[in-house]
Write a protein that holds these residues in place. Structure first.
Motif, short mmCIF file in Angstrom:
data_model
loop_
_atom_site.label_atom_id
_atom_site.label_comp_id
_atom_site.label_asym_id
_atom_site.label_seq_id
_atom_site.Cartn_x
_atom_site.Cartn_y
_atom_site.Cartn_z
N UNK A 60 -19.32 -2.38 -19.96
CA UNK A 60 -20.52 -2.45 -19.13
C UNK A 60 -20.18 -2.98 -17.74
N UNK A 61 -19.29 -3.95 -17.67
CA UNK A 61 -18.84 -4.45 -16.37
C UNK A 61 -18.09 -3.38 -15.60
N UNK A 62 -17.30 -2.58 -16.32
CA UNK A 62 -16.59 -1.49 -15.68
C UNK A 62 -17.56 -0.47 -15.10
N UNK A 63 -18.62 -0.17 -15.84
CA UNK A 63 -19.64 0.76 -15.35
C UNK A 63 -20.22 0.26 -14.02
N UNK A 64 -20.54 -1.02 -13.95
CA UNK A 64 -21.07 -1.57 -12.71
C UNK A 64 -20.04 -1.56 -11.59
N UNK A 65 -18.79 -1.84 -11.93
CA UNK A 65 -17.73 -1.83 -10.92
C UNK A 65 -17.54 -0.44 -10.33
N UNK A 66 -17.92 0.60 -11.09
CA UNK A 66 -17.79 1.98 -10.62
C UNK A 66 -19.12 2.53 -10.09
N UNK A 290 -4.64 1.05 -28.08
CA UNK A 290 -4.43 2.02 -27.00
C UNK A 290 -4.13 1.32 -25.66
N UNK A 291 -3.03 0.56 -25.57
CA UNK A 291 -2.76 -0.18 -24.35
C UNK A 291 -2.48 0.69 -23.13
N UNK A 292 -2.11 1.95 -23.35
CA UNK A 292 -1.77 2.83 -22.23
C UNK A 292 -2.89 3.78 -21.83
N UNK A 293 -4.06 3.66 -22.44
CA UNK A 293 -5.17 4.54 -22.11
C UNK A 293 -5.65 4.30 -20.68
N UNK A 294 -6.12 5.35 -20.05
CA UNK A 294 -6.61 5.24 -18.68
C UNK A 294 -7.77 4.25 -18.58
N UNK A 295 -8.68 4.26 -19.56
CA UNK A 295 -9.82 3.35 -19.51
C UNK A 295 -9.37 1.89 -19.59
N UNK A 296 -8.30 1.63 -20.32
CA UNK A 296 -7.76 0.27 -20.40
C UNK A 296 -7.22 -0.17 -19.05
N UNK A 297 -6.51 0.71 -18.39
CA UNK A 297 -5.96 0.38 -17.07
C UNK A 297 -7.08 0.15 -16.06
N UNK A 298 -8.17 0.90 -16.18
CA UNK A 298 -9.32 0.71 -15.28
C UNK A 298 -9.97 -0.65 -15.52
#
Length: 443
Positions: A60-66, A290-298
């Motif tokens: 949810x924080x990621x959604x706001x950051x984007x 999934x440490x290498x997933x794109x969403x994890x890096x974001x």
């Protein structure tokens, strides 16, 4: 002790961070989409509940950051349930009046209780990988969404996998398979499917309930030592899982003959056991760690790097953390899909989100754009099907991490669909409900 300390630290950090972010003046002036967060950061289930909640809130924080959902900022509030049904209902009653978008009970017991309430309140109930198996039938369960899979699906996949290891399902005839299960609606949910499979495939099903919270299992494993089942299926949660593996070590039951459901197949279940857990198998709800997933890096770049992470950075990408991310993604994408019909950039209500959730169309291109490439397969739903396609695979603990050790499986719907129809019809009869009409599906 290590997990209790982690849970307490995460709870304190989450409480302070969430309070700041959800009460910021900028949000008070803006359009807001509210997401209740029913969590449990204390008690016997905290080791597993904490990383899930952290993943959910971080997304949810990621959604706001984007920039929000098409410009609509999201807000949330956590409420501690302790995995108790009565507390879960109290949390629901307290938070629903804030315009709840969806509810994730994270408990099959709470799911059963809220199934009676959400039709009146018009709030979708998402139970991703748990809940009532028959609620796949959207023509009866208009407000329930067991997205990505149910316990009937999980049990069927595990039997398929064991059959494959034996050289075919016909080789299961005469075998003994024990189900060690949490004595609750959650643990009892797979029994109907396993009983059906035992009749079809000729294996002897042994049912071994374990009382809440699952710390005392010596009598259970004494039975296992006496009965010598060929395989043990573990339907546990929280401390019950690590306790079961420790008891298997103590009684000499081989861990490579044990298979946990996807709620008994994460890091907290095995790390505390040490080398004794090596070889233990678990079902994966599509994703693993999934440490290498794109969403994890974001999340690491846009949330944790700014000091806004809900929990420790080290858990980002772990199995249950990913489960929380997935659950939050399904929630926000239900809102996004609803906006496509009812107005982009608008706050949508529960009834509109329900439409969005039963018209999900998350193809691979969309999942890749969301950062879930290699994590999830396409998910689509309909008025009749509130679950979508079911994919699962097995991963095995190698002593330090989870490794995938099987190909993809899909549950056998020729077995499960008639069970869903029969159970849904029974529920409709008991509650005096009529199946939805084609016109209602368009509403």
């Amino acid at each position: 002790m290590k997990f209790r300390s982690l849970a307490l630290a995460a709870a304190i950090a989450a409480a302070s961070t969430t309070a700041v972010l959800t009460s910021a003046p900028a949000f008070a002036q803006a359009k807001e989409q509210f997401f209740p967060v029913l969590s449990y950061r204390t008690g016997a289930y905290a080791p597993n509940g904490v990383p899930f909640a952290n993943g959910y809130v971080d997304y949810l924080k990621l959604i706001n950051a984007k920039g929000g959902i098409n410009g609509v900022k999201v807000t949330w509030e956590e409420c501690e349930t302790g995995y108790a049904t009565d507390k879960g209902v109290e949390c629901y009653e307290r938070l629903k009046s804030r315009g709840a978008s969806v509810i994730h009970p994270l408990s099959t017991g709470i799911t059963f209780a809220l199934t009676e309430k959400v039709p009146t309140d018009k709030i979708p109930l998402i139970t991703a990988g748990y809940g009532r198996s028959e609620s796949t039938d959207g023509m009866v369960f208009k407000w329930n969404f067991p997205l990505t899979g149910t316990y009937w699906d999980a049990a069927d996949v595990l039997i398929q996998h064991i059959g494959k290891k034996e050289g075919g399902l016909d080789k299961l005839k005469g075998k003994k398979i024990a189900l060690v299960y949490h004595d609750s609606p959650y643990g009892k949910e797979p029994i109907a499917l396993l009983q059906e499979r035992s009749k079809m495939n000729g294996f002897d099903l042994q049912l071994l309930p374990v009382a809440h919270p699952g710390i005392e299992q010596k009598a259970t494993w004494l039975q296992i030592r006496q009965n010598r089942p060929d395989y043990v299926l573990l339907w546990g949660w929280g401390v019950m899982n690590s306790t079961a593996i420790k008891e298997a070590v103590a009684t000499g039951y081989p861990r490579d003959k044990m298979y946990g459901v996807w709620w008994a197949a994460a890091e907290p279940d095995v790390k505390d056991v040490g080398d004794g857990a090596k070889g233990y198998h678990g079902l994966a709800l599509q994703h693993g760690a999934e440490p290498n997933a794109k969403v994890v890096k974001e999340v690491l770049d846009l949330v944790h790097a700014k000091g806004q992470g809900t929990g420790p950075k080290e858990e980002v990408g772990s199995v249950l953390y990913m489960r929380g991310l997935m659950a939050a993604m399904l929630s926000t994408e239900g809102v996004r899909r609803a906006q496509e019909r009812f107005g982009k950039g608008k706050v949508v209500n529960g009834e509109q989100v329900r439409w969005g959730l039963e018209n999900l169309a998350l193809d691979q291109k969309k999942l890749d754009a969301l950062g879930f490439a290699g994590v999830l397969k396409p998910i689509s739903t309909s008025c009749a099907d509130h679950r979508g396609d079911v994919w699962a695979r097995v991963h095995t603990w190698n002593g330090s991490k989870w490794e995938f050790t099987s190909d993809w499986y899909q549950a056998d719907q020729s077995i499960i669909k008639p069970m869903i129809k029969q159970a849904a019809d029974k529920y409709a009869g008991e509650k005096k409900l009529t199946r939805r009409s084609p016109e209602d599906c368009q509403s």
